[in-house]
Motif scaffolding. Structure first.
Motif, PDB file in Angstrom:
ATOM      1  N   LEU A   1      50.480 -33.034 -38.335  1.00 37.67           N
ATOM      2  CA  LEU A   1      49.053 -33.268 -38.136  1.00 37.67           C
ATOM      3  C   LEU A   1      48.526 -34.297 -39.142  1.00 37.67           C
ATOM      4  CD1 LEU A   1      47.933 -29.593 -37.498  1.00 37.67           C
ATOM      5  CD2 LEU A   1      47.883 -31.452 -35.819  1.00 37.67           C
ATOM      6  N   LEU A   2      48.959 -34.170 -40.396  1.00 33.53           N
ATOM      7  CA  LEU A   2      48.540 -35.118 -41.423  1.00 33.53           C
ATOM      8  C   LEU A   2      49.069 -36.529 -41.128  1.00 33.53           C
ATOM      9  CD1 LEU A   2      48.958 -32.913 -44.604  1.00 33.53           C
ATOM     10  CD2 LEU A   2      46.827 -33.967 -43.804  1.00 33.53           C
ATOM     11  N   LYS A   3      50.312 -36.577 -40.634  1.00 36.85           N
ATOM     12  CA  LYS A   3      50.879 -37.888 -40.283  1.00 36.85           C
ATOM     13  C   LYS A   3      50.080 -38.527 -39.154  1.00 36.85           C
ATOM     14  CE  LYS A   3      55.246 -40.284 -39.681  1.00 36.85           C
ATOM     15  NZ  LYS A   3      56.718 -40.169 -39.707  1.00 36.85           N
ATOM     16  N   GLY A   4      49.676 -37.706 -38.180  1.00 39.33           N
ATOM     17  CA  GLY A   4      48.854 -38.219 -37.087  1.00 39.33           C
ATOM     18  C   GLY A   4      47.527 -38.763 -37.576  1.00 39.33           C
TER      19      GLY A   4
ATOM     20  N   PHE B   1      40.978 -41.492 -36.168  1.00 37.96           N
ATOM     21  CA  PHE B   1      39.785 -41.374 -35.328  1.00 37.96           C
ATOM     22  C   PHE B   1      39.931 -40.338 -34.214  1.00 37.96           C
ATOM     23  CE2 PHE B   1      40.124 -45.799 -36.860  1.00 37.96           C
ATOM     24  CZ  PHE B   1      39.045 -45.784 -37.740  1.00 37.96           C
ATOM     25  N   ASN B   2      41.057 -39.600 -34.202  1.00 36.12           N
ATOM     26  CA  ASN B   2      41.225 -38.500 -33.257  1.00 36.12           C
ATOM     27  C   ASN B   2      40.639 -37.225 -33.885  1.00 36.12           C
ATOM     28  OD1 ASN B   2      42.597 -39.828 -31.119  1.00 36.12           O
ATOM     29  ND2 ASN B   2      44.509 -39.768 -32.291  1.00 36.12           N
ATOM     30  N   LYS B   3      39.440 -36.861 -33.480  1.00 33.57           N
ATOM     31  CA  LYS B   3      38.768 -35.709 -34.086  1.00 33.57           C
ATOM     32  C   LYS B   3      39.569 -34.419 -33.924  1.00 33.57           C
ATOM     33  CE  LYS B   3      34.113 -37.581 -33.412  1.00 33.57           C
ATOM     34  NZ  LYS B   3      32.793 -37.371 -32.765  1.00 33.57           N
ATOM     35  N   ILE B   4      40.325 -34.317 -32.832  1.00 35.98           N
ATOM     36  CA  ILE B   4      41.064 -33.093 -32.555  1.00 35.98           C
ATOM     37  C   ILE B   4      42.104 -32.802 -33.630  1.00 35.98           C
ATOM     38  CG2 ILE B   4      42.863 -34.192 -31.134  1.00 35.98           C
ATOM     39  CD1 ILE B   4      41.152 -30.810 -30.464  1.00 35.98           C
ATOM     40  N   SER B   5      42.601 -33.845 -34.301  1.00 34.23           N
ATOM     41  CA  SER B   5      43.612 -33.632 -35.340  1.00 34.23           C
ATOM     42  C   SER B   5      43.026 -32.856 -36.520  1.00 34.23           C
ATOM     43  CB  SER B   5      44.176 -34.974 -35.813  1.00 34.23           C
ATOM     44  OG  SER B   5      43.140 -35.820 -36.287  1.00 34.23           O
ATOM     45  N   PHE B   6      41.779 -33.124 -36.870  1.00 35.91           N
ATOM     46  CA  PHE B   6      41.128 -32.414 -37.968  1.00 35.91           C
ATOM     47  C   PHE B   6      40.863 -30.953 -37.586  1.00 35.91           C
ATOM     48  CE2 PHE B   6      40.119 -36.864 -38.673  1.00 35.91           C
ATOM     49  CZ  PHE B   6      40.401 -37.020 -40.025  1.00 35.91           C
ATOM     50  N   PHE B   7      40.536 -30.724 -36.319  1.00 34.39           N
ATOM     51  CA  PHE B   7      40.336 -29.358 -35.845  1.00 34.39           C
ATOM     52  C   PHE B   7      41.612 -28.534 -36.003  1.00 34.39           C
ATOM     53  CE2 PHE B   7      41.266 -26.546 -32.276  1.00 34.39           C
ATOM     54  CZ  PHE B   7      40.309 -25.560 -32.482  1.00 34.39           C
ATOM     55  N   HIS B   8      42.742 -29.102 -35.552  1.00 39.07           N
ATOM     56  CA  HIS B   8      44.004 -28.362 -35.633  1.00 39.07           C
ATOM     57  C   HIS B   8      44.470 -28.196 -37.077  1.00 39.07           C
ATOM     58  CE1 HIS B   8      44.960 -27.741 -31.404  1.00 39.07           C
ATOM     59  NE2 HIS B   8      44.403 -28.926 -31.182  1.00 39.07           N
ATOM     60  N   LEU B   9      44.209 -29.199 -37.896  1.00 38.77           N
ATOM     61  CA  LEU B   9      44.568 -29.084 -39.306  1.00 38.77           C
ATOM     62  C   LEU B   9      43.781 -27.950 -39.956  1.00 38.77           C
ATOM     63  CD1 LEU B   9      46.186 -30.243 -41.683  1.00 38.77           C
ATOM     64  CD2 LEU B   9      44.267 -31.799 -42.116  1.00 38.77           C
ATOM     65  N   PHE B  10      42.503 -27.877 -39.685  1.00 39.74           N
ATOM     66  CA  PHE B  10      41.672 -26.793 -40.211  1.00 39.74           C
ATOM     67  C   PHE B  10      42.175 -25.432 -39.724  1.00 39.74           C
ATOM     68  CE2 PHE B  10      38.199 -23.859 -39.132  1.00 39.74           C
ATOM     69  CZ  PHE B  10      37.711 -23.560 -40.386  1.00 39.74           C
ATOM     70  N   ALA B  11      42.454 -25.322 -38.423  1.00 37.51           N
ATOM     71  CA  ALA B  11      42.883 -24.052 -37.849  1.00 37.51           C
ATOM     72  C   ALA B  11      44.229 -23.601 -38.395  1.00 37.51           C
ATOM     73  CB  ALA B  11      42.939 -24.170 -36.326  1.00 37.51           C
ATOM     74  N   SER B  12      45.075 -24.558 -38.815  1.00 41.87           N
ATOM     75  CA  SER B  12      46.429 -24.213 -39.277  1.00 41.87           C
ATOM     76  C   SER B  12      46.436 -23.416 -40.568  1.00 41.87           C
ATOM     77  CB  SER B  12      47.252 -25.498 -39.460  1.00 41.87           C
ATOM     78  OG  SER B  12      46.801 -26.242 -40.592  1.00 41.87           O
ATOM     79  N   PHE B  13      45.341 -23.452 -41.324  1.00 41.21           N
ATOM     80  CA  PHE B  13      45.291 -22.725 -42.603  1.00 41.21           C
ATOM     81  C   PHE B  13      44.960 -21.241 -42.425  1.00 41.21           C
ATOM     82  CE2 PHE B  13      44.740 -27.122 -44.028  1.00 41.21           C
ATOM     83  CZ  PHE B  13      45.585 -27.161 -45.127  1.00 41.21           C
TER      84      PHE B  13
ATOM     85  N   ASN C   1      48.274 -16.202 -35.750  1.00 41.54           N
ATOM     86  CA  ASN C   1      47.428 -15.469 -34.801  1.00 41.54           C
ATOM     87  C   ASN C   1      46.013 -16.033 -34.737  1.00 41.54           C
ATOM     88  OD1 ASN C   1      49.554 -13.778 -34.123  1.00 41.54           O
ATOM     89  ND2 ASN C   1      48.988 -12.220 -35.636  1.00 41.54           N
ATOM     90  N   ASN C   2      45.449 -16.297 -35.919  1.00 44.13           N
ATOM     91  CA  ASN C   2      44.097 -16.872 -35.938  1.00 44.13           C
ATOM     92  C   ASN C   2      44.095 -18.297 -35.393  1.00 44.13           C
ATOM     93  OD1 ASN C   2      42.641 -14.659 -36.982  1.00 44.13           O
ATOM     94  ND2 ASN C   2      43.363 -15.130 -39.057  1.00 44.13           N
ATOM     95  N   TYR C   3      45.185 -19.019 -35.663  1.00 42.99           N
ATOM     96  CA  TYR C   3      45.294 -20.377 -35.107  1.00 42.99           C
ATOM     97  C   TYR C   3      45.221 -20.325 -33.584  1.00 42.99           C
ATOM     98  CZ  TYR C   3      47.263 -24.776 -33.520  1.00 42.99           C
ATOM     99  OH  TYR C   3      47.442 -25.960 -32.855  1.00 42.99           O
TER     100      TYR C   3
ATOM    101  N   ILE D   1      41.646 -19.585 -32.440  1.00 41.72           N
ATOM    102  CA  ILE D   1      40.767 -20.749 -32.610  1.00 41.72           C
ATOM    103  C   ILE D   1      41.116 -21.824 -31.583  1.00 41.72           C
ATOM    104  CG2 ILE D   1      40.065 -22.588 -34.193  1.00 41.72           C
ATOM    105  CD1 ILE D   1      40.744 -20.633 -36.504  1.00 41.72           C
ATOM    106  N   ARG D   2      42.405 -22.010 -31.363  1.00 47.07           N
ATOM    107  CA  ARG D   2      42.857 -23.032 -30.405  1.00 47.07           C
ATOM    108  C   ARG D   2      42.357 -22.725 -29.002  1.00 47.07           C
ATOM    109  NH1 ARG D   2      47.124 -23.224 -26.883  1.00 47.07           N
ATOM    110  NH2 ARG D   2      47.834 -25.303 -26.293  1.00 47.07           N
ATOM    111  N   HIS D   3      42.479 -21.482 -28.580  1.00 49.08           N
ATOM    112  CA  HIS D   3      42.038 -21.125 -27.231  1.00 49.08           C
ATOM    113  C   HIS D   3      40.522 -21.243 -27.083  1.00 49.08           C
ATOM    114  CE1 HIS D   3      45.852 -20.061 -25.552  1.00 49.08           C
ATOM    115  NE2 HIS D   3      46.112 -19.179 -26.483  1.00 49.08           N
ATOM    116  N   ALA D   4      39.846 -21.149 -28.201  1.00 48.30           N
ATOM    117  CA  ALA D   4      38.386 -21.301 -28.152  1.00 48.30           C
ATOM    118  C   ALA D   4      37.966 -22.768 -28.040  1.00 48.30           C
ATOM    119  CB  ALA D   4      37.753 -20.679 -29.393  1.00 48.30           C
ATOM    120  N   TYR D   5      38.904 -23.638 -28.316  1.00 48.62           N
ATOM    121  CA  TYR D   5      38.590 -25.068 -28.276  1.00 48.62           C
ATOM    122  C   TYR D   5      39.800 -25.841 -27.748  1.00 48.62           C
ATOM    123  CZ  TYR D   5      36.664 -29.567 -29.810  1.00 48.62           C
ATOM    124  OH  TYR D   5      36.158 -30.841 -29.843  1.00 48.62           O
TER     125      TYR D   5
END
Length: 304
Positions: free
Chosen positions: A264-267, A273-285, A289-291, A294-298
């Motif tokens: 994700l960081l490499k991307g 400028f891909n906003k979705i990468s920051f979303f997945h990076l945030f969710a990965s922490f 299960n929580n990831y 969060i993913r299914h919610a968005y």
């Protein structure tokens, strides 16, 4: 010699195979051969095939190494048609599938290698339509950039000119996942595609019994494509970035958060400028299960 060679590999799906074969034999376009490749089945597949009394069926048994790429290639090596069509043993065609596609392909310019169509995705157990894909953007012409982001082609919807396969080679037999995408990229590097915007194939969904296995295989396949086409991807930064984002998201789905965040960081570094990468990076922490929650919610189409 028939005009179309239909390649149908099968492995231990005798009960589903019968419907797939019927959907081919019931085509309004009649000038085809149906090559069924039995890929080491241990069920009653042979008995199912023997019930069909049709000279267009060529039943082959693969006695060598098994796998979808090997089985399809074995079929193509025995194909005599001008065009190659594919059908998975758990999918079905609408009766006019070949007729509509061949009509367009016959008139297409030589720079068109094949034609695909929209699938109708159906839940096998209930028969409910999951996705008609009326809102999913499909493309004709050059698909190279699109294939670097997401594969728009379902193999069972595709017909290819055999001469194109002869020039660029068949499926990579060392790949067990995303081998279709690898072939489509090689085709797209040399030719364009045609597309029919209507469902001509029924693609059946079997649930999520093998989700973890599929994710593991897909990450391996995606890693291969990233390495194999690295020079091409580096000229298309957004596509290169999205490949790493998809790979990172798949690792996170498997619970491999460190590898996920690395991709994700490499991307983000490649194309921030891909906003979705920051979303997945945030969710990965937040752990696996929580990831997932969060993913299914968005949901994002970039992760499919």
């Amino acid at each position: 010699m028939r005009k179309v060679s239909v390649i149908l590999p099968t492995h231990n799906r005798a009960d589903l195979l019968q419907s797939a074969v019927h959907s081919v034999l019931n085509q309004t376009f009649r000038d085809f051969e149906l090559i069924i490749i039995d890929d080491h089945s241990t069920d009653h597949t042979t008995n199912v095939i023997k019930r069909f009394n049709d000279k267009r069926i060529n039943y082959l048994q693969n006695t060598g190494k098994n796998g979808p790429s090997i089985a399809r290639n074995f079929g193509m090596k025995n194909a005599t048609g001008k065009y190659i069509a594919f059908l998975d043993d758990d999918d079905e065609w609408f009766p006019d599938k070949l007729e509509k596609q061949i009509r367009i392909l016959d008139l297409a310019k030589p720079d068109v290698c094949g034609i695909y169509s929209r699938p109708l995705i159906i839940e096998r157990k209930t028969g409910n339509v999951i996705l008609n894909e009326t809102k999913v953007k499909k493309l004709r012409g050059s698909l190279l950039s699109q294939l670097m982001i997401k594969n728009p082609i379902q193999t069972s919807t595709l017909i290819i000119r055999k001469v194109c396969i002869d020039k660029i080679g068949m499926f990579d037999e060392n790949m067990r996942y995303m081998e279709d995408r690898d072939l489509f990229i090689r085709l797209a590097m040399n030719w364009d595609f045609e597309y029919i915007d209507e469902p001509l194939t029924k693609k059946f969904h079997h649930g999520y019994e093998h989700l973890s296995e599929n994710l593991s295989g897909q990450t391996i396949g995606r890693e291969v494509i990233l390495r194999r086409y690295s020079d091409l991807l580096k000229t298309k930064k957004r596509s290169w970035s999205l490949m790493h984002i998809c790979l990172g998201a798949q690792y996170c789905q498997m619970g491999k958060m460190k590898q996920g965040r690395k991709n994700l960081l490499k991307g983000i570094v490649i194309y921030p400028f891909n906003k979705i990468s920051f979303f997945h990076l945030f969710a990965s922490f937040w752990g696996k299960n929580n990831y997932q929650r969060i993913r299914h919610a968005y949901k994002s189409s970039a992760i499919e």
